[in-house]
Design an enzyme around this catalytic site. Sequence first.
Site, mmCIF file in Angstrom:
data_model
loop_
_atom_site.group_PDB
_atom_site.id
_atom_site.type_symbol
_atom_site.label_atom_id
_atom_site.label_comp_id
_atom_site.label_asym_id
_atom_site.label_seq_id
_atom_site.Cartn_x
_atom_site.Cartn_y
_atom_site.Cartn_z
ATOM 1 N N PRO A 29 -12.450 0.220 -1.392
ATOM 2 C CA PRO A 29 -11.732 -1.056 -1.318
ATOM 3 C C PRO A 29 -10.407 -1.024 -0.554
ATOM 4 O O PRO A 29 -9.794 -2.062 -0.351
ATOM 5 C CB PRO A 29 -11.491 -1.418 -2.795
ATOM 6 C CG PRO A 29 -11.626 -0.135 -3.544
ATOM 7 C CD PRO A 29 -12.537 0.738 -2.760
ATOM 8 N N TYR A 42 0.875 -1.178 0.000
ATOM 9 C CA TYR A 42 0.000 0.000 0.000
ATOM 10 C C TYR A 42 0.909 1.224 0.000
ATOM 11 O O TYR A 42 1.623 1.467 0.983
ATOM 12 C CB TYR A 42 -0.873 0.023 1.262
ATOM 13 C CG TYR A 42 -1.975 -1.007 1.257
ATOM 14 C CD1 TYR A 42 -1.734 -2.339 1.564
ATOM 15 C CD2 TYR A 42 -3.282 -0.631 0.938
ATOM 16 C CE1 TYR A 42 -2.764 -3.279 1.549
ATOM 17 C CE2 TYR A 42 -4.313 -1.565 0.925
ATOM 18 C CZ TYR A 42 -4.042 -2.885 1.228
ATOM 19 O OH TYR A 42 -5.067 -3.799 1.205
ATOM 20 N N TYR A 84 -7.483 -5.212 9.849
ATOM 21 C CA TYR A 84 -7.232 -5.752 8.519
ATOM 22 C C TYR A 84 -7.545 -7.252 8.451
ATOM 23 O O TYR A 84 -8.185 -7.718 7.508
ATOM 24 C CB TYR A 84 -5.773 -5.485 8.118
ATOM 25 C CG TYR A 84 -5.517 -5.653 6.648
ATOM 26 C CD1 TYR A 84 -5.794 -4.620 5.760
ATOM 27 C CD2 TYR A 84 -5.016 -6.848 6.132
ATOM 28 C CE1 TYR A 84 -5.583 -4.762 4.401
ATOM 29 C CE2 TYR A 84 -4.805 -7.002 4.775
ATOM 30 C CZ TYR A 84 -5.086 -5.966 3.918
ATOM 31 O OH TYR A 84 -4.887 -6.113 2.575
HETATM 32 C C1 LIG Z 1 -12.446 -3.823 -7.948
HETATM 33 C C2 LIG Z 1 -12.973 -4.247 -6.614
HETATM 34 C C3 LIG Z 1 -12.086 -4.766 -5.688
HETATM 35 C C4 LIG Z 1 -12.550 -5.211 -4.467
HETATM 36 N N1 LIG Z 1 -11.667 -5.744 -3.571
HETATM 37 C C5 LIG Z 1 -12.120 -6.254 -2.401
HETATM 38 C C6 LIG Z 1 -11.238 -6.964 -1.506
HETATM 39 O O1 LIG Z 1 -10.028 -7.115 -1.746
HETATM 40 N N2 LIG Z 1 -11.763 -7.497 -0.370
HETATM 41 C C7 LIG Z 1 -13.099 -7.371 -0.097
HETATM 42 O O2 LIG Z 1 -13.523 -7.879 0.959
HETATM 43 N N3 LIG Z 1 -13.967 -6.743 -0.933
HETATM 44 C C8 LIG Z 1 -13.527 -6.184 -2.081
HETATM 45 N N4 LIG Z 1 -14.403 -5.608 -2.961
HETATM 46 C C9 LIG Z 1 -15.839 -5.567 -2.641
HETATM 47 C C10 LIG Z 1 -16.535 -6.885 -2.964
HETATM 48 O O3 LIG Z 1 -16.294 -7.270 -4.287
HETATM 49 C C11 LIG Z 1 -18.043 -6.744 -2.703
HETATM 50 O O4 LIG Z 1 -18.226 -6.192 -1.424
HETATM 51 C C12 LIG Z 1 -18.777 -8.077 -2.817
HETATM 52 O O5 LIG Z 1 -18.906 -8.463 -4.167
HETATM 53 C C13 LIG Z 1 -20.173 -8.002 -2.194
HETATM 54 O O6 LIG Z 1 -20.872 -9.198 -2.431
HETATM 55 P P1 LIG Z 1 -22.445 -9.223 -2.569
HETATM 56 O O7 LIG Z 1 -22.817 -10.632 -2.771
HETATM 57 O O8 LIG Z 1 -23.038 -8.464 -1.449
HETATM 58 O O9 LIG Z 1 -22.772 -8.334 -3.852
HETATM 59 P P2 LIG Z 1 -22.378 -8.556 -5.380
HETATM 60 O O10 LIG Z 1 -21.076 -9.258 -5.491
HETATM 61 O O11 LIG Z 1 -22.517 -7.226 -6.019
HETATM 62 O O12 LIG Z 1 -23.474 -9.549 -5.931
HETATM 63 C C14 LIG Z 1 -24.801 -9.128 -6.191
HETATM 64 C C15 LIG Z 1 -25.382 -9.998 -7.293
HETATM 65 O O13 LIG Z 1 -26.751 -9.634 -7.477
HETATM 66 C C16 LIG Z 1 -27.039 -9.587 -8.869
HETATM 67 N N5 LIG Z 1 -28.173 -8.672 -9.061
HETATM 68 C C17 LIG Z 1 -28.175 -7.321 -9.032
HETATM 69 N N6 LIG Z 1 -29.406 -6.839 -9.248
HETATM 70 C C18 LIG Z 1 -30.218 -7.915 -9.429
HETATM 71 C C19 LIG Z 1 -31.608 -8.050 -9.690
HETATM 72 N N7 LIG Z 1 -32.403 -6.974 -9.809
HETATM 73 N N8 LIG Z 1 -32.102 -9.293 -9.837
HETATM 74 C C20 LIG Z 1 -31.296 -10.378 -9.701
HETATM 75 N N9 LIG Z 1 -29.968 -10.308 -9.447
HETATM 76 C C21 LIG Z 1 -29.435 -9.079 -9.311
HETATM 77 C C22 LIG Z 1 -25.746 -9.089 -9.496
HETATM 78 O O14 LIG Z 1 -25.666 -9.446 -10.857
HETATM 79 C C23 LIG Z 1 -24.687 -9.788 -8.646
HETATM 80 O O15 LIG Z 1 -24.294 -11.022 -9.177
HETATM 81 C C24 LIG Z 1 -13.958 -5.121 -4.182
HETATM 82 C C25 LIG Z 1 -14.835 -4.589 -5.103
HETATM 83 C C26 LIG Z 1 -14.368 -4.137 -6.318
HETATM 84 C C27 LIG Z 1 -15.328 -3.563 -7.326
#
Ligand SMILES: Cc1cc2nc3c(=O)[nH]c(=O)nc-3n(C[C@H](O)[C@H](O)[C@H](O)COP(=O)(O)OP(=O)(O)OC[C@H]3O[C@@H](n4cnc5c(N)ncnc54)[C@H](O)[C@@H]3O)c2cc1C
Length: 386
Positions: A292, A200, A384
């Site tokens: 992030p 970092y 962390y």
């Molecule tokens: C570039 C990047 C790097 C990251 N790095 C980290 C990391 O190192 N460590 C960490 O802990 N977190 C990290 N994060 C955050 C992490 O990716 C998210 O917090 C995580 O994906 C959350 O999971 P979720 O299941 O809540 O939501 P999501 O992963 O967003 O899943 C939601 C799902 O719902 C679906 N969906 C949406 N709307 C609808 C609808 N109307 N009908 C049906 N389905 C729908 C979507 O298609 C998706 O598949 C990062 C995020 C990004 C963008």
Amino acid sequence: MKTQIAIVGAGPAGLLLSHLLHLGGVDSVVIESRSRQEIEATIRAGVLEQGTVDLLAQSGVGERMKREGFVHEGIILRFAGRSHRIALSELTGRSISVYAQHEVIKDLVSARLDAGGKLLFEVKDAALYDLDSASPKVRFHRDGGVEEIESDFVAGCDGFHGVSRPSIPSRHRHEFTRTYPFGWFGILVEAPPSTEELIYAHHERGFALVSTRSPQIQRLYLQCDPEDELKSWPDARIWEELHRRLATSDGWKLAEGRIFQRGIIAMRSFVVEPLRYGRLFLAGDAAHIVPPTGAKGLNLAVNDVRVLASAFLEYFQSGSEAGLKAYSASALKRVWRAEHFSWWMTSMLHRFHDDTPFQHRLQLAELDYVVSSKAKAITLAENYVG
Ligand SMILES: Cc1cc2nc3c(=O)[nH]c(=O)nc-3n(C[C@H](O)[C@H](O)[C@H](O)COP(=O)(O)OP(=O)(O)OC[C@H]3O[C@@H](n4cnc5c(N)ncnc54)[C@H](O)[C@@H]3O)c2cc1C
């Protein structure tokens, strides 16, 4: 269709919830707007807290993660041209693992399908109804027809842009937001690792992060303008910025390679309270977002689901609603701790557009304190690793 829990969204939150419910004998149906191929190919998080790793392993979906993931026992803070190691394991007795989110998704999808779980992909126009009644419903389009799931509860696991949170009447939603005036330009590179542990880097030109995905693929990030376009970052500019922001006096070298994926990520903090409305429960990014920098988003989603799954199991096994009533407050406690940590890391490491030389010196003083005080290093480390 009838089921006990209708789950909207097959991200880590929705899939893990469905898996944990199945292990406890509770039936669910997951609907997802994208295809299986798409969700298994979306590159996002990569850092798993020890508690996330343990839960995946204990619930039987950790075999490949244990084999292919990388355990990291420290991270590097780099500032003023020098590197300082935060010895996570020595300071906390715990570690983190680097294992990509889309690999976790693949493991969970195959576990659910192998167990005969119902995952409906490529559904359109999902809408939630009767959330304040005893039988909430989810209606959607699939294969040209309209389908409906009637359930005991709905779990809104559909991420920040999903349909679940806006289905709660606005007078029952209290939202907290902070938008940062910068983004991250992220790239995936075919190259060997430049470092054994994540770096970092604080620099007057902006933040940079060196992370890894595998021995062949590296993940690098640069602080950028959130309005930037990809085309304003040709390869030569990316490498020049990375080299400048990561420069050290100890001879460390950044390994370059072919950039095969690039994107700009907005940086935002967001929380909605409470996480429940009637028979709808929100989990993961549907309820909260962190920048992030602290690697917390996926881990928070997993924690929500851990708490929510056990509340649902308690309800179906004993009829007690105690866990369901406590869910929002219990999950939010950890959410706000992670919100604070992510904001603190972000504020300490990034260049703000209205920074003065005074603020720059304050950041350096804070970083200096973190690497010279054991108490402060433990604060960073224990947050962390989770
Ligand atoms: C570039 C990047 C790097 C990251 N790095 C980290 C990391 O190192 N460590 C960490 O802990 N977190 C990290 N994060 C955050 C992490 O990716 C998210 O917090 C995580 O994906 C959350 O999971 P979720 O299941 O809540 O939501 P999501 O992963 O967003 O899943 C939601 C799902 O719902 C679906 N969906 C949406 N709307 C609808 C609808 N109307 N009908 C049906 N389905 C729908 C979507 O298609 C998706 O598949 C990062 C995020 C990004 C963008």
